[in-house]
Design a protein around this motif. Structure first.
Motif, PDB file in Angstrom:
ATOM      1  N   THR A  41      39.250  14.966  25.628  1.00 56.49           N
ATOM      2  CA  THR A  41      40.210  15.339  27.072  1.00 56.49           C
ATOM      3  C   THR A  41      41.427  15.584  26.949  1.00 56.49           C
ATOM      4  O   THR A  41      41.977  16.188  27.797  1.00 56.49           O
ATOM      5  CB  THR A  41      39.616  13.916  27.896  1.00 56.49           C
ATOM      6  N   ASP A  42      42.315  14.786  26.185  1.00 55.47           N
ATOM      7  CA  ASP A  42      43.535  14.819  25.963  1.00 55.47           C
ATOM      8  C   ASP A  42      43.826  15.138  24.392  1.00 55.47           C
ATOM      9  O   ASP A  42      44.003  14.313  23.776  1.00 55.47           O
ATOM     10  CB  ASP A  42      44.017  13.410  26.253  1.00 55.47           C
ATOM     11  N   LEU A  43      44.345  16.313  24.150  1.00 54.33           N
ATOM     12  CA  LEU A  43      44.393  16.651  22.893  1.00 54.33           C
ATOM     13  C   LEU A  43      45.528  16.114  22.054  1.00 54.33           C
ATOM     14  O   LEU A  43      45.632  15.708  20.862  1.00 54.33           O
ATOM     15  CB  LEU A  43      44.730  18.414  22.731  1.00 54.33           C
ATOM     16  N   GLU A  44      46.728  15.983  22.844  1.00 52.14           N
ATOM     17  CA  GLU A  44      47.865  15.078  22.223  1.00 52.14           C
ATOM     18  C   GLU A  44      47.438  13.770  21.752  1.00 52.14           C
ATOM     19  O   GLU A  44      47.672  13.429  20.659  1.00 52.14           O
ATOM     20  CB  GLU A  44      48.981  15.315  23.165  1.00 52.14           C
ATOM     21  N   LYS A  45      46.889  12.996  22.709  1.00 51.95           N
ATOM     22  CA  LYS A  45      46.492  11.852  22.423  1.00 51.95           C
ATOM     23  C   LYS A  45      45.505  11.619  21.210  1.00 51.95           C
ATOM     24  O   LYS A  45      45.560  10.815  20.398  1.00 51.95           O
ATOM     25  CB  LYS A  45      46.018  11.064  23.704  1.00 51.95           C
ATOM     26  N   SER A  46      44.177  12.617  21.157  1.00 50.00           N
ATOM     27  CA  SER A  46      43.496  12.559  20.224  1.00 50.00           C
ATOM     28  C   SER A  46      44.177  13.046  19.015  1.00 50.00           C
ATOM     29  O   SER A  46      43.585  12.437  17.722  1.00 50.00           O
ATOM     30  CB  SER A  46      42.268  13.464  20.554  1.00 50.00           C
ATOM     31  N   THR A  47      45.125  13.902  18.971  1.00 49.81           N
ATOM     32  CA  THR A  47      45.597  14.298  17.709  1.00 49.81           C
ATOM     33  C   THR A  47      46.435  13.206  17.153  1.00 49.81           C
ATOM     34  O   THR A  47      46.373  13.095  16.026  1.00 49.81           O
ATOM     35  CB  THR A  47      46.653  15.581  18.074  1.00 49.81           C
TER      36      THR A  47
END
Length: 155
Positions: A41-47
Protein backbone atom coordinates in the motif's frame (compact mmCIF):
# COMPACT_ATOMS: atom_id res chain seq x y z
CA UNK A 1 28.13 -31.39 -57.94
CA UNK A 2 28.22 -34.51 -55.77
CA UNK A 3 30.67 -32.81 -53.39
CA UNK A 4 28.34 -29.79 -53.09
CA UNK A 5 25.37 -32.09 -52.37
CA UNK A 6 27.37 -33.98 -49.76
CA UNK A 7 28.43 -30.74 -48.03
CA UNK A 8 24.85 -29.46 -48.10
CA UNK A 9 23.45 -32.69 -46.59
CA UNK A 10 26.20 -32.74 -43.96
CA UNK A 11 25.57 -29.08 -43.04
CA UNK A 12 21.81 -29.65 -42.70
CA UNK A 13 22.42 -32.77 -40.58
CA UNK A 14 24.84 -30.96 -38.25
CA UNK A 15 22.47 -28.00 -37.80
CA UNK A 16 19.53 -30.34 -37.14
CA UNK A 17 21.58 -32.20 -34.53
CA UNK A 18 22.64 -28.93 -32.85
CA UNK A 19 19.04 -27.61 -32.83
CA UNK A 20 17.79 -30.91 -31.40
CA UNK A 21 20.51 -30.90 -28.73
CA UNK A 22 19.69 -27.29 -27.75
CA UNK A 23 15.98 -28.10 -27.48
CA UNK A 24 16.70 -31.16 -25.34
CA UNK A 25 18.94 -29.09 -23.04
CA UNK A 26 16.18 -26.51 -22.66
CA UNK A 27 13.62 -29.18 -21.81
CA UNK A 28 15.78 -30.77 -19.11
CA UNK A 29 17.03 -27.58 -17.43
CA UNK A 30 15.24 -26.91 -14.14
CA UNK A 31 13.51 -23.60 -13.61
CA UNK A 32 15.15 -21.11 -11.28
CA UNK A 33 13.51 -18.45 -9.16
CA UNK A 34 13.69 -15.04 -10.79
CA UNK A 35 11.76 -12.84 -8.37
CA UNK A 36 9.05 -12.61 -5.76
CA UNK A 37 6.58 -9.73 -6.09
CA UNK A 38 4.87 -8.24 -3.04
CA UNK A 39 1.94 -5.87 -3.54
CA UNK A 40 2.10 -3.01 -1.02
CA UNK A 41 0.00 0.00 0.00
CA UNK A 42 2.84 2.41 0.81
CA UNK A 43 5.95 1.85 -1.30
CA UNK A 44 8.19 4.17 0.71
CA UNK A 45 7.22 2.58 4.03
CA UNK A 46 7.64 -0.96 2.68
CA UNK A 47 10.94 -0.10 0.99
CA UNK A 48 12.31 1.23 4.28
CA UNK A 49 10.97 -1.80 6.15
CA UNK A 50 12.60 -4.40 3.88
CA UNK A 51 15.81 -2.42 3.43
CA UNK A 52 16.31 -1.81 7.16
CA UNK A 53 14.94 -5.07 8.58
CA UNK A 54 16.76 -7.41 6.22
CA UNK A 55 19.61 -5.14 5.06
CA UNK A 56 18.72 -5.85 1.44
CA UNK A 57 20.55 -4.14 -1.41
CA UNK A 58 18.26 -2.06 -3.60
CA UNK A 59 18.85 -2.55 -7.31
CA UNK A 60 17.74 -0.55 -10.35
CA UNK A 61 14.23 -1.22 -11.64
CA UNK A 62 13.35 -0.51 -15.28
CA UNK A 63 10.02 1.26 -14.83
CA UNK A 64 11.11 4.48 -13.06
CA UNK A 65 7.45 5.22 -12.31
CA UNK A 66 7.59 5.52 -8.52
CA UNK A 67 5.57 2.32 -8.12
CA UNK A 68 8.38 -0.24 -7.89
CA UNK A 69 11.32 -1.04 -5.65
CA UNK A 70 13.59 -3.96 -6.44
CA UNK A 71 16.00 -5.69 -4.07
CA UNK A 72 18.63 -8.32 -4.74
CA UNK A 73 18.21 -11.61 -2.91
CA UNK A 74 21.59 -12.86 -4.12
CA UNK A 75 21.51 -16.20 -5.91
CA UNK A 76 17.85 -16.64 -4.87
CA UNK A 77 16.72 -13.89 -7.25
CA UNK A 78 15.01 -10.61 -6.49
CA UNK A 79 12.27 -9.13 -4.34
CA UNK A 80 9.98 -6.67 -6.13
CA UNK A 81 7.76 -4.34 -4.12
CA UNK A 82 4.87 -2.94 -6.15
CA UNK A 83 2.74 0.00 -5.03
CA UNK A 84 -1.01 -0.40 -5.48
CA UNK A 85 -2.54 -2.65 -2.83
CA UNK A 86 -5.85 -1.19 -1.59
CA UNK A 87 -5.32 -2.00 2.09
CA UNK A 88 -3.60 -4.21 4.62
CA UNK A 89 -4.34 -7.85 3.88
CA UNK A 90 -5.42 -10.66 6.15
CA UNK A 91 -2.79 -13.23 5.19
CA UNK A 92 -2.39 -16.76 6.49
CA UNK A 93 0.93 -17.48 8.22
CA UNK A 94 1.36 -20.54 6.00
CA UNK A 95 1.84 -18.13 3.09
CA UNK A 96 5.09 -16.40 3.99
CA UNK A 97 8.50 -15.31 2.75
CA UNK A 98 11.43 -16.76 4.65
CA UNK A 99 14.84 -15.20 5.19
CA UNK A 100 17.77 -16.92 6.92
CA UNK A 101 20.22 -15.17 9.22
CA UNK A 102 23.47 -16.38 10.76
CA UNK A 103 22.10 -16.00 14.31
CA UNK A 104 18.54 -15.39 15.45
CA UNK A 105 19.28 -13.48 18.69
CA UNK A 106 20.92 -10.41 17.08
CA UNK A 107 18.08 -10.31 14.57
CA UNK A 108 15.52 -10.36 17.39
CA UNK A 109 17.41 -7.48 19.05
CA UNK A 110 17.01 -5.51 15.82
CA UNK A 111 13.27 -6.25 15.74
CA UNK A 112 12.90 -5.21 19.37
CA UNK A 113 14.80 -1.95 18.74
CA UNK A 114 12.44 -1.24 15.83
CA UNK A 115 9.35 -2.19 17.90
CA UNK A 116 8.44 -4.96 15.46
CA UNK A 117 6.52 -7.71 17.28
CA UNK A 118 7.40 -11.33 16.52
CA UNK A 119 6.05 -14.69 17.56
CA UNK A 120 6.58 -18.41 17.25
CA UNK A 121 4.63 -20.64 14.85
CA UNK A 122 1.85 -21.14 17.40
CA UNK A 123 1.39 -17.39 17.87
CA UNK A 124 3.06 -16.92 21.26
CA UNK A 125 4.52 -13.41 21.34
CA UNK A 126 8.28 -12.99 21.81
CA UNK A 127 8.85 -16.74 21.41
CA UNK A 128 11.00 -18.82 19.10
CA UNK A 129 9.97 -22.05 17.38
CA UNK A 130 12.58 -24.80 17.52
CA UNK A 131 12.08 -27.12 14.56
CA UNK A 132 12.71 -30.85 14.94
CA UNK A 133 15.97 -30.42 13.01
CA UNK A 134 17.23 -27.76 15.44
CA UNK A 135 16.51 -24.70 13.26
CA UNK A 136 15.16 -21.69 15.17
CA UNK A 137 12.30 -19.70 13.58
CA UNK A 138 10.34 -16.55 14.30
CA UNK A 139 7.41 -14.97 12.46
CA UNK A 140 6.26 -11.38 12.04
CA UNK A 141 4.40 -9.23 9.53
CA UNK A 142 5.46 -6.48 7.17
CA UNK A 143 3.54 -3.16 7.08
CA UNK A 144 0.88 -4.70 4.79
CA UNK A 145 0.35 -7.84 6.85
CA UNK A 146 2.44 -10.23 4.73
CA UNK A 147 3.91 -12.90 6.98
CA UNK A 148 7.67 -13.25 7.17
CA UNK A 149 9.72 -16.02 8.69
CA UNK A 150 13.30 -15.59 9.82
CA UNK A 151 15.31 -18.65 10.73
CA UNK A 152 18.94 -19.49 11.46
CA UNK A 153 19.29 -22.02 8.62
CA UNK A 154 22.06 -19.84 7.18
CA UNK A 155 24.36 -21.60 4.75
Amino acid sequence: MKLFTLILVLTITIHSFQDSKAQNMQKTSPAILNHIAVYVTDLEKSTDFYKNTFELNQIPEPFHDGRHTWFSLGAAGQLHLIQGAKGKGNFDKNEHLCFSVAAIDPFIEKLNASHIPYEDWGGTAHSITLRVDGIKQIYFQDPDGHWLEVNDDYK
